[in-house]
Design a protein around this motif. Sequence first.
Motif, mmCIF file in Angstrom:
data_model
loop_
_atom_site.group_PDB
_atom_site.id
_atom_site.type_symbol
_atom_site.label_atom_id
_atom_site.label_comp_id
_atom_site.label_asym_id
_atom_site.label_seq_id
_atom_site.Cartn_x
_atom_site.Cartn_y
_atom_site.Cartn_z
ATOM 1 N N GLU A 8 -64.365 -26.344 13.973
ATOM 2 C CA GLU A 8 -65.140 -26.504 12.750
ATOM 3 C C GLU A 8 -65.782 -25.189 12.304
ATOM 4 O OE1 GLU A 8 -66.627 -28.223 9.380
ATOM 5 O OE2 GLU A 8 -65.074 -28.925 10.777
ATOM 6 N N LYS A 9 -66.225 -24.384 13.253
ATOM 7 C CA LYS A 9 -66.851 -23.104 12.907
ATOM 8 C C LYS A 9 -65.845 -22.192 12.197
ATOM 9 C CE LYS A 9 -69.395 -19.207 14.916
ATOM 10 N NZ LYS A 9 -69.944 -18.620 16.189
ATOM 11 N N THR A 10 -64.618 -22.162 12.726
ATOM 12 C CA THR A 10 -63.581 -21.330 12.114
ATOM 13 C C THR A 10 -63.178 -21.885 10.761
ATOM 14 O OG1 THR A 10 -62.730 -20.681 14.291
ATOM 15 C CG2 THR A 10 -61.265 -20.375 12.417
ATOM 16 N N ARG A 11 -63.116 -23.214 10.641
ATOM 17 C CA ARG A 11 -62.771 -23.843 9.367
ATOM 18 C C ARG A 11 -63.798 -23.487 8.298
ATOM 19 N NH1 ARG A 11 -59.988 -28.145 7.014
ATOM 20 N NH2 ARG A 11 -61.147 -29.155 5.328
ATOM 21 N N GLN A 12 -65.076 -23.528 8.651
ATOM 22 C CA GLN A 12 -66.131 -23.204 7.688
ATOM 23 C C GLN A 12 -66.066 -21.731 7.283
ATOM 24 O OE1 GLN A 12 -68.069 -25.344 6.038
ATOM 25 N NE2 GLN A 12 -66.910 -26.926 7.144
ATOM 26 N N ALA A 13 -65.745 -20.860 8.252
ATOM 27 C CA ALA A 13 -65.591 -19.435 7.933
ATOM 28 C C ALA A 13 -64.409 -19.226 6.998
ATOM 29 C CB ALA A 13 -65.402 -18.629 9.217
ATOM 30 N N ALA A 14 -63.325 -19.979 7.235
ATOM 31 C CA ALA A 14 -62.150 -19.886 6.355
ATOM 32 C C ALA A 14 -62.490 -20.362 4.948
ATOM 33 C CB ALA A 14 -61.005 -20.711 6.934
ATOM 34 N N LEU A 15 -63.235 -21.462 4.852
ATOM 35 C CA LEU A 15 -63.633 -21.980 3.549
ATOM 36 C C LEU A 15 -64.479 -20.965 2.783
ATOM 37 C CD1 LEU A 15 -64.531 -25.730 4.222
ATOM 38 C CD2 LEU A 15 -62.871 -24.875 2.545
ATOM 39 N N LYS A 16 -65.399 -20.334 3.504
ATOM 40 C CA LYS A 16 -66.283 -19.345 2.875
ATOM 41 C C LYS A 16 -65.486 -18.164 2.332
ATOM 42 C CE LYS A 16 -70.445 -16.598 3.770
ATOM 43 N NZ LYS A 16 -71.467 -16.224 4.789
ATOM 44 N N THR A 17 -64.496 -17.711 3.106
ATOM 45 C CA THR A 17 -63.654 -16.588 2.662
ATOM 46 C C THR A 17 -62.771 -17.000 1.496
ATOM 47 O OG1 THR A 17 -63.634 -15.667 4.898
ATOM 48 C CG2 THR A 17 -61.942 -14.901 3.393
ATOM 49 N N LEU A 18 -62.172 -18.194 1.577
ATOM 50 C CA LEU A 18 -61.315 -18.683 0.499
ATOM 51 C C LEU A 18 -62.096 -18.864 -0.805
ATOM 52 C CD1 LEU A 18 -59.221 -21.288 2.509
ATOM 53 C CD2 LEU A 18 -58.286 -19.283 1.339
ATOM 54 N N GLN A 19 -63.373 -19.224 -0.680
ATOM 55 C CA GLN A 19 -64.202 -19.439 -1.862
ATOM 56 C C GLN A 19 -64.337 -18.166 -2.693
ATOM 57 O OE1 GLN A 19 -68.076 -21.042 -0.947
ATOM 58 N NE2 GLN A 19 -68.316 -21.900 -2.988
ATOM 59 N N LEU A 20 -64.319 -17.011 -2.035
ATOM 60 C CA LEU A 20 -64.407 -15.742 -2.748
ATOM 61 C C LEU A 20 -63.257 -15.575 -3.737
ATOM 62 C CD1 LEU A 20 -65.367 -13.338 0.192
ATOM 63 C CD2 LEU A 20 -66.877 -14.143 -1.637
ATOM 64 N N ALA A 21 -62.110 -16.173 -3.398
ATOM 65 C CA ALA A 21 -60.925 -16.070 -4.245
ATOM 66 C C ALA A 21 -60.640 -17.369 -4.995
ATOM 67 C CB ALA A 21 -59.713 -15.684 -3.394
ATOM 68 N N GLN A 22 -61.648 -18.245 -5.081
ATOM 69 C CA GLN A 22 -61.502 -19.538 -5.742
ATOM 70 C C GLN A 22 -60.301 -20.307 -5.183
ATOM 71 O OE1 GLN A 22 -62.189 -19.715 -10.022
ATOM 72 N NE2 GLN A 22 -62.831 -17.567 -10.025
ATOM 73 N N ALA A 23 -60.159 -20.267 -3.871
ATOM 74 C CA ALA A 23 -59.001 -20.894 -3.223
ATOM 75 C C ALA A 23 -59.414 -21.892 -2.146
ATOM 76 C CB ALA A 23 -58.106 -19.816 -2.601
ATOM 77 N N GLN A 24 -60.693 -22.289 -2.120
ATOM 78 C CA GLN A 24 -61.161 -23.180 -1.056
ATOM 79 C C GLN A 24 -60.478 -24.546 -1.089
ATOM 80 O OE1 GLN A 24 -62.901 -22.004 -3.580
ATOM 81 N NE2 GLN A 24 -64.364 -23.483 -4.421
ATOM 82 N N GLY A 25 -60.042 -24.979 -2.271
ATOM 83 C CA GLY A 25 -59.372 -26.269 -2.380
ATOM 84 C C GLY A 25 -57.968 -26.279 -1.801
#
Length: 255
Positions: A122-139
């Motif tokens: 879960e920690k890695t998933r949240q870090a991935a989401l945070k990084t993807l959000q920078l590129a509007q790609a979290q979805g």
Amino acid sequence: MPTKGYEPPHCGLCRIELDHVSVKLDSDQLLRDVNLHVHCGQLTVLIGPNGGGKTTLLRAVLGQIPYGGSITHLDTEDRSFPSLRVGYVPQQLPFDKQMPLTVRDLMAATLSNRPIWTGVGEKTRQAALKTLQLAQAQGLIDKRLGALSGGELQRVLLALALNPAPDLLILDEPVSGVDHNGQALFLDTVNALRSQQHMAILMVSHDWTLVREYADLVALIDKTTLIVGTPKEVFESDAFAAAYPHMHGSGEGLQ
């Protein structure tokens, strides 16, 4: 073609400074005296004829090939930073689209030392989401990599290039072959990054319409720097007319 290359004026801005950058392979002079300031918080677009050295220049900045001259990261007082962090988004990523690899897996591989086959915590998933959000790609986090559209894949690659946060972001024709909506979303995201993150961005593009709309500065190179200026200044210059004689020097509406 000038023999000494374009000499940029002192700008007083935080910048990546390319000073007399030259590349020679055996007896072939690929680049000669390229001079360019890529300003922090701005998008500089690199244009030039095929074979003019754009890819060679990117490889020099990325440290992939030896070069003469210097590439330095300077603050507003001309003090040099000890290192230059570079993020890179390629034109395309060749991979087997049938692989069961998800965006989450790809991000986890770069964010954690833990093997992907053991699962993504879960920690890695949240870090991935945070990084993807920078590129509007979290979805896109749970989508299979091979199922992504061209624009979606480029936003994922953009997210990868943003971790760790780069001083210079290099985009090598990042929306070539991407549909109009995908192009707009990608470049609007880049627009937001340059103002929010205050990073220097260097992009290669052959799409003059996009260059006119998004570029702060345009650098025309053909083995050396021919002219650097606003899109209007460059497209209406004699240097552009000489480099692209069939375009009559205007660049208006050209792709």
